[in-house]
Design an enzyme around this catalytic site. Sequence first.
Site, short mmCIF file in Angstrom:
data_model
loop_
_atom_site.label_atom_id
_atom_site.label_comp_id
_atom_site.label_asym_id
_atom_site.label_seq_id
_atom_site.Cartn_x
_atom_site.Cartn_y
_atom_site.Cartn_z
N ASP A 348 0.84 -1.18 0.00
CA ASP A 348 0.00 0.00 0.00
C ASP A 348 0.89 1.25 0.00
O ASP A 348 1.86 1.32 0.75
CB ASP A 348 -0.87 -0.03 1.26
CG ASP A 348 -1.94 1.03 1.24
OD1 ASP A 348 -2.79 0.98 0.34
OD2 ASP A 348 -1.91 1.91 2.11
N GLU A 377 1.66 0.21 -4.92
CA GLU A 377 1.19 1.49 -5.44
C GLU A 377 2.37 2.46 -5.45
O GLU A 377 2.71 3.05 -4.43
CB GLU A 377 0.11 2.06 -4.53
CG GLU A 377 -1.16 1.24 -4.45
CD GLU A 377 -2.20 1.90 -3.56
OE1 GLU A 377 -3.31 2.13 -4.01
OE2 GLU A 377 -1.88 2.21 -2.39
#
Length: 653
Positions: A348, A377
């Site tokens: 994340d 990400e």
Amino acid sequence: MSVQKEREMTSNYGDPVITGGLSVFDPEFDEAFYYDGTDLGANYSAERTWFRLWAPTASEAWVCLYDEWDSQQAQQHSMRRDIQGTWVLELEGDQKNRYYTYLVQIGDELNEAADPYARAVGVNGDRGVIIDLGATNPERWTKDKPELASHLDAIIYEVHIRDATIHPASGATHKGKYLGLGESGTKGPGGIPTGLDHIAGLGVTHVQLLPFFDYSTESVDETRLDEPQYNWGYDPKNYNVPEGSYATDPYQPSVRIRELKQLIQSLHDRGLRVVMDVVYNHVYDGYIANFTKLVPGYYLRYTPNGTFSNGSGCGNDVASQRRMVSKFIVDSVVYWAEEYHLDGFRFDLMGLIDVDTMNEIRARLNQIDPTILVYGEGWIIPTELPKDRLATFENAGKMPGIGHFSDIIRDAIKGHVFDAQTGGFVTGRGGMEHDIRRGIAGGIRYSEEIRGFSDEPVQSVNYAECHDNHTLWDKIVRSTGSDSNLLRRDMHRLASAIILTCQGIPFLHAGQEFLRTKNGVENSYNSSDLINRLDWDRCHVHTDDVDYMKALIGLRRAHPAFRLRSAELIRNHLYFELSPFHSVAFTLRNHAGGDPDLHLYVIYNAIREKMESYLPQLGRWEVRFGGEIVQELDGNRLAVSGIGMVVLAVSGH
Ligand code: CA
């Protein structure tokens, strides 16, 4: 948190006399106190338990033992100061299943915290538990994993553990639990397979589970599981322990561990690898996190004003660039890979973590199993670290073997995620063809014009939908005015078809195969089950769409040409072909990647009416996919009736 409180909290970093005049903010602090050992935490054996805590700024430290998760009386044991800012204690005898915390004297403050290295906790995770990990293994527990020849063979399916089976018609016994997703033979409306059977039936290779480390009590209170509560779980509390609310009994520390292992084993047994969604970029509350209580000021990033750096938007950013933080993250990932047999990690806000930490993770996982996936990400977000050091997609070239979600293909397909009304290629917006081509090439430097962020296709994770933002269906509905749902379905199918025929690693969101809707809720992180659950009634209604997705996955698996192993192979075998505006065509030529077909021709057509295109003269073209929209295939002329994908082939013999 008031400004005054913030100042108070961030002013007490301990007495510099204790640390030889060094502050936690000095670069020399890392040099002086980096501890390289592997024994941080509570190390259990039946004869003794050995504790090691890293807390250089503490002037005293104790282990507090409790009999229960909520008992008031602690048995306090003083720890001895040891090397590199660590504290140690050895307790004789069998300490199994006892609860423990650390108590540290920092300046004039006395802080009690759970061990960041704790591998088991009680309900709601405020205390660690001394655990005999060997005793947590389920009856069937093997290291065998489904085959994966290359990262590029992965087809990832993202699902939230609770969402998978919480629907009343899921047919699962343990609805919303680890065990529920591990159940086989469950049936839903009309007798359709649900849960694990449904997922395994699609043909995907990896299941990516939304966070299942222990997350904050404010998100889900594990003592109130009979009340309606829901959260995605992006608010880490105990990094090395499974979340309790997915266990059948969150009070028994070993139960959540065993049941998570059982789930992973069940997925492996059905041919599915398992990816863990990890959130090392922030902690759920920077002021009261265990990190901050034990070594105030060290674990988080600060602005020059002394406030928390907040690129995450969640109140703080973890200072991954500091050596003991980096070590914590690496140790944690390695622990999950080894103890829980995990097959991949999705980071994340990876763009907040530093390049060196990500490369160290890749290197350590390679030693365990090089087929373990690492991706995340790589968004570019300002934080208190120079941007050339951050694990963003801009810096992909510095991190071989690490993937990034591709917003190039995502936004080209459906339009920008933060502007619901803006459409993309599939919904008829012009000018998106170039970005679709960049996606097809896997984001590599295909040519001067067609290039993205990656050096190699394995670095591009291609998707049209994930847990964030509107579902693809909801986005299409919002950006297509008064178009019919039948037409929207064709657009949706085309979007999935693009994802499964681009170079790189395809990624699907659970329910994408049955046009998942969240009724327009864009950020459903704490919405009800009604919004978030996989709706098996809808799945039943859209059986033909599920079949379409299966066919797409089957197509990808049957054709190595869509899974070319290197940028060089893509440059050698991929050709973009002329086709009308609002369509994109390409060929994969000469048995690309060892493909059984000599040549493949793929066209994505976003034109609503009849579309005609000329095929390159490479032989006799025959239909491999999308025959239902082929109106005419005559020599080198193809006519397509409407929106969709067609794949043709010149066979190999
Ligand atoms: Ca929790």
